[in-house]
Design a protein around this motif. Structure first.
Motif, PDB file in Angstrom:
ATOM      1  N   GLN A 148       0.983  -1.114  -0.168  1.00  0.00           N
ATOM      2  CA  GLN A 148       0.203   0.021  -0.127  1.00  0.00           C
ATOM      3  C   GLN A 148       0.914   1.185   0.087  1.00  0.00           C
ATOM      4  N   PHE A 149       2.115   1.265   0.787  1.00  0.00           N
ATOM      5  CA  PHE A 149       2.896   2.266   0.693  1.00  0.00           C
ATOM      6  C   PHE A 149       3.363   2.490  -0.741  1.00  0.00           C
ATOM      7  N   TYR A 194       0.678   1.234   9.150  1.00  0.00           N
ATOM      8  CA  TYR A 194       1.963   0.633   8.598  1.00  0.00           C
ATOM      9  C   TYR A 194       3.239   1.197   9.091  1.00  0.00           C
ATOM     10  N   LEU A 195       3.482   2.551   8.837  1.00  0.00           N
ATOM     11  CA  LEU A 195       4.498   3.239   9.371  1.00  0.00           C
ATOM     12  C   LEU A 195       4.827   3.334  10.806  1.00  0.00           C
ATOM     13  N   CYS A 228       4.872   6.680  -2.222  1.00  0.00           N
ATOM     14  CA  CYS A 228       5.878   7.171  -1.325  1.00  0.00           C
ATOM     15  C   CYS A 228       7.080   6.515  -1.434  1.00  0.00           C
ATOM     16  N   ILE A 273       0.449  12.942   5.862  1.00  0.00           N
ATOM     17  CA  ILE A 273       0.467  12.420   4.256  1.00  0.00           C
ATOM     18  C   ILE A 273      -0.421  12.815   3.343  1.00  0.00           C
ATOM     19  N   ILE A 315      -1.730   3.586   5.745  1.00  0.00           N
ATOM     20  CA  ILE A 315      -0.141   3.701   5.326  1.00  0.00           C
ATOM     21  C   ILE A 315       0.255   4.394   6.828  1.00  0.00           C
TER      22      ILE A 315
END
Length: 320
Positions: A236-237, A315-316, A242, A286, A312
């Motif tokens: 997804q990132f 995830y980060l 990104c 973001i 995202i």
């Protein structure tokens, strides 16, 4: 009443601004900052003594009867108080402060850290002797009691590296590398800033400084060398674009323009010390980084839905 309260209202913020312990030259956690504080205190005491002495002389001169001092006596006073005594005092201060100006020696085994200032964040590279270079961002970690050589540079405009409790300021100039050798003396979390106007978000360009016990620092540095774990969020990132600017070791993301995000979730602040590290703040940054940091070079992503941005961000935040 207003006339009496005005000086207090003006002086109070200035005095209260020095009361914190995470960003203050009065609360040093480095050897250089401790020397700077000692010199400043001595100079302040000297200035107060001189001011009080001058006030006492002025009072005595005003009250003295006319003709009490002869021309010869006045010339002797000017010679001693205006020439001989100040020269002795200034020479003594110079000799006393010279040891603090001596450059700190760096041994081959000492840790080297590269710090690059960019609009408006900090790229940090750890280069231990014989080890792998580790890149991070917006967070500087130092082992207590060890000498660390900081190589300071800039990729765009002039910045100024300043950690008040660690050492003095040093400019970061494009095309030039300046070196600042430091040694932390006390573990804790502190704050550094850019002390040179560098654009719209100059005041929003800070970073965390974490002084750690040597064993804890070695464990942390070893952990930083490990790649990020595989996760569905990596896809997804990448799909959001990104990976064109950011790197996450262990994934296909290998961008060099923006900060390295391999262990992003272990940091306590977002956007170079501006926001707490929460999922909502990450998602909002973001989609519209310029709302938090005007003039930032990271583009906005309004096309990403709030749900995608939240995914995202999750995830980060998990990259620790």
């Amino acid at each position: 009443m207003r006339t009496k309260t005005f000086p207090a209202a003006v002086l109070a913020p200035a005095l209260l601004g020095a009361c914190n312990r995470h960003q203050s030259t009065l609360a040093p956690f480095g050897e250089d900052a401790a020397d700077i504080r000692s010199i400043a205190i001595v100079l302040l005491v000297g200035a107060v003594v001189i001011a009080v002495g001058m006030a006492a002389l002025m009072r005595a001169a005003v009250r003295a009867p006319e003709g009490r001092m002869t021309h010869q006596g006045g010339m002797k006073m000017v010679l001693w108080l205006g020439g001989i005594i100040p020269s002795i005092l200034l020479f003594g201060l110079l000799v006393w402060s010279l040891p603090a100006m001596r450059p700190r020696e760096v041994a081959p085994a000492d840790l080297r850290v590269g710090v690059e200032g960019e609009q408006f964040w900090w790229r940090i590279r750890y280069a231990p002797q014989g080890g792998t270079v580790v890149e991070s961002a917006n967070e500087l970690r130092l082992p207590v009691g060890r000498t660390v050589s900081l190589a300071l540079s800039s990729t765009d405009v002039i910045h100024s590296f300043w950690v008040p409790g660690l050492a003095g300021k040093m400019d970061m100039i494009p095309g030039r590398t300046n070196r600042l050798v430091v040694r932390a003396t006390k573990a804790g979390r502190y704050r550094g800033v850019c002390a040179e106007f560098c654009g719209l978000s100059h005041a929003l360009m800070a970073f965390d400084v974490i002084a750690m016990e040597p064993a804890a620092f070695d464990r942390w540095l070893a952990g930083e060398r490990t790649p990020a774990p595989d996760s569905p969020g990596a896809r997804q990132f990448a799909d959001a674009g990104c990976a064109a600017c950011h790197a996450i070791r262990g994934t296909a993301a290998a961008g060099k323009i923006g900060p390295d995000l391999t262990h992003f979730g272990s940091r306590t602040t977002l956007a170079a010390g501006v926001l707490p590290m929460t999922r909502a703040n990450i998602a909002g940054f973001i989609r519209d980084p310029g709302k938090t940091k005007p003039g930032v070079r990271m583009p906005a992503f309004p096309q990403i839905s709030p749900a995608e941005a939240d995914g995202i961000a999750a995830y980060l935040q998990g990259l620790k």
